[in-house]
Design an enzyme around this catalytic site. Structure first.
Site, PDB file in Angstrom:
ATOM      1  N   SER A 174       6.551 -31.750 -43.690  1.00 48.28           N
ATOM      2  CA  SER A 174       5.219 -32.086 -43.156  1.00 48.28           C
ATOM      3  C   SER A 174       5.307 -33.092 -42.019  1.00 48.28           C
ATOM      4  O   SER A 174       4.391 -33.159 -41.183  1.00 48.28           O
ATOM      5  CB  SER A 174       4.292 -32.573 -44.272  1.00 48.28           C
ATOM      6  N   GLY A 175       6.364 -33.888 -41.972  1.00 46.98           N
ATOM      7  CA  GLY A 175       6.664 -34.689 -40.791  1.00 46.98           C
ATOM      8  C   GLY A 175       5.695 -35.806 -40.433  1.00 46.98           C
ATOM      9  O   GLY A 175       5.642 -36.212 -39.281  1.00 46.98           O
ATOM     10  N   GLY A 176       4.905 -36.263 -41.400  1.00 42.53           N
ATOM     11  CA  GLY A 176       3.978 -37.347 -41.103  1.00 42.53           C
ATOM     12  C   GLY A 176       2.599 -36.861 -40.675  1.00 42.53           C
ATOM     13  O   GLY A 176       1.732 -37.660 -40.340  1.00 42.53           O
ATOM     14  N   ARG A 231       5.659 -36.040 -48.068  1.00 37.69           N
ATOM     15  CA  ARG A 231       4.474 -36.894 -47.942  1.00 37.69           C
ATOM     16  C   ARG A 231       3.167 -36.117 -48.121  1.00 37.69           C
ATOM     17  O   ARG A 231       2.241 -36.615 -48.761  1.00 37.69           O
ATOM     18  CB  ARG A 231       4.483 -37.587 -46.570  1.00 37.69           C
ATOM     19  N   GLU A 273      18.353 -28.815 -42.558  1.00 44.63           N
ATOM     20  CA  GLU A 273      17.115 -29.387 -42.022  1.00 44.63           C
ATOM     21  C   GLU A 273      17.374 -30.173 -40.743  1.00 44.63           C
ATOM     22  O   GLU A 273      17.748 -31.336 -40.805  1.00 44.63           O
ATOM     23  CB  GLU A 273      16.465 -30.315 -43.068  1.00 44.63           C
ATOM     24  N   ARG A 277       6.726 -45.419 -49.911  1.00 45.81           N
ATOM     25  CA  ARG A 277       5.635 -44.614 -50.503  1.00 45.81           C
ATOM     26  C   ARG A 277       4.845 -45.478 -51.493  1.00 45.81           C
ATOM     27  O   ARG A 277       3.622 -45.484 -51.478  1.00 45.81           O
ATOM     28  CB  ARG A 277       6.200 -43.405 -51.248  1.00 45.81           C
ATOM     29  N   LYS A 324      15.105 -25.525 -43.163  1.00 40.10           N
ATOM     30  CA  LYS A 324      13.924 -26.380 -43.289  1.00 40.10           C
ATOM     31  C   LYS A 324      13.591 -26.892 -41.903  1.00 40.10           C
ATOM     32  O   LYS A 324      14.410 -27.574 -41.276  1.00 40.10           O
ATOM     33  CB  LYS A 324      14.187 -27.538 -44.257  1.00 40.10           C
TER      34      LYS A 324
HETATM   35  P1  13P Z   1       7.926 -34.791 -45.197  1.00 42.57           P
HETATM   36  O1  13P Z   1       7.185 -33.585 -45.699  1.00 42.57           O
HETATM   37  O2  13P Z   1       7.326 -36.086 -45.640  1.00 42.57           O
HETATM   38  O3  13P Z   1       8.167 -34.735 -43.707  1.00 42.57           O
HETATM   39  O4  13P Z   1       9.344 -34.780 -45.869  1.00 42.57           O
HETATM   40  C1  13P Z   1      10.036 -33.603 -45.997  1.00 42.57           C
HETATM   41  C2  13P Z   1      11.480 -33.859 -46.017  1.00 42.57           C
HETATM   42  O5  13P Z   1      12.152 -33.374 -46.885  1.00 42.57           O
HETATM   43  C3  13P Z   1      12.048 -34.708 -44.967  1.00 42.57           C
HETATM   44  O6  13P Z   1      13.427 -34.717 -45.059  1.00 42.57           O
END
Ligand code: 13P
Length: 333
Positions: free
Chosen positions: A263-265, A294, A179, A34, A221
């Site tokens: 958010s997953g990228g 992110r 998650e 990051r 999640k």
């Molecule tokens: P992102 O929103 O960047 O995908 O990360 C969330 C998260 O906690 C991934 O484990």
């Protein structure tokens, strides 16, 4: 398992309408990625400065109910020596902790992985609880590739790890976030993502019930259901909302306390638009909100760029991005 009412108080706080969770739980190497976006070296001081901006930004408690930290950051302090979890608790934000230790290869299953971290988890939870943590996160990684990936075997072993983690968390009065991240990177269609996510969540909840995890004291999640990032046809917010909610209705028991999204990228803008489309679909059996990393941190990092004089601006950006996601979670954008 015996019902633990402390879990429900935490769940209610985390899922207050119009609020979401900030995932600031990057491991030290991932935090380095990051920081590299704004050309900063991965030094402990830079990681601390960035987290201090995030956690001390005025008024974020209006939109953020919880913050997930990593082992090194839950032990960290502001410049004036206040432990980060205390800063959050004083604002009424629930401190959380990522407890998985990353993935390792699942032998015999090419490209698939299983998440590690169950050793000594009871002791680790006891220490984190004393530091102020009241919820936790464990991430499993499910990758979509050719026809046979993910395999049911990979999903099952990850679900068993998630169930064991959830049992230990609940016994320790810590709300588990489970998650299973279905990875967005790839050239799969939205239809394939929907099938895989549905199968993953069905196996996960079947396993959680087999191991007697209290679903009313647990938060899912999830990834949003959308086509892979390099697939020829990208999904519209309405398609994402329909596919994602169809998936949840096929696989998530109504007892589950709530659902939050990673958010997953996706870009920050796209994550918020997709969340808003989901919010616009109206009331669901579960509270649904965001738990982005992110998509919240990137605009803040870009405003900050590692410069002292930009700290105030960076905090304002965090407040604004959190507000937009809060509105999106209610379908009000
Ligand atoms: P992102 O929103 O960047 O995908 O990360 C969330 C998260 O906690 C991934 O484990």
């Amino acid at each position: 398992m015996k019902k633990n009412t402390k879990l429900y108080e935490t769940v209610a706080a985390l899922l207050s309408p119009g609020k979401g969770i900030l995932a600031a739980d990057e491991s030290d190497p991932t935090a380095g990625k990051r920081l590299a976006m704004v050309h900063l070296p991965n030094k402990p001081e830079n990681r601390q400065d960035f987290r201090e901006i995030l956690f001390t930004a005025p008024d974020i408690e209006k939109y953020l109910s919880g913050v997930i930290m990593y082992d090194s950051s839950i032990r960290n302090t502001t410049d004036d020596g206040t432990p980060f979890p205390d800063v959050l608790t004083a604002k009424g934000i629930v401190p959380g902790i990522k407890v998985d230790l990353g993935t390792s290869e699942l032998q015999g299953f090419k490209g698939e992985v299983v998440t590690q971290g169950l050793d000594n988890l009871t002791d680790r939870f006891e220490e984190y609880y004393d530091m102020g943590a009241r919820f936790a996160k464990w991430r499993a990684v499910i990758t979509i590739d050719e026809d046979k990936t993910p395999t049911d075997e990979a999903i099952k072993i990850n679900s068993i790890m998630l169930a064991r983690y959830a049992q230990i968390a609940q016994t320790s009065s810590i709300v588990p976030i489970v998650e299973p991240e279905v990875i967005h990177a790839g050239d799969h269609s939205i239809q394939r993502a929907e099938l895989v996510t549905t199968r993953t969540l069905q196996i996960l909840f079947q396993t959680l019930m087999e191991y007697k995890v209290d679903l009313a004291g647990l938060i899912l999640k999830s990834s949003m259901v959308l086509a892979g990032d390099v697939y020829s046809e990208q999904s519209s917010p309405e398609e994402v909302a329909n596919a994602t909610l169809r998936t949840f209705h096929m696989s998530v028991p109504y007892e589950c306390a709530g659902i939050v999204f990673l958010s997953g990228g996706q870009t920050p803008e796209r994550s918020t638009k997709n969340l808003n489309a989901i919010g616009k679909m109206g009331e669901q059996p579960w509270p649904i909100t965001f738990s982005f990393s992110r998509a919240i941190e990137e605009p803040v990092l870009k405003a900050w760029e590692g410069k002292k004089e930009n700290e105030g601006k960076a905090k304002e950006v965090l407040l604004e991005v959190s507000k937009q996601n809060s509105l999106a979670s209610l379908g009000k954008l």
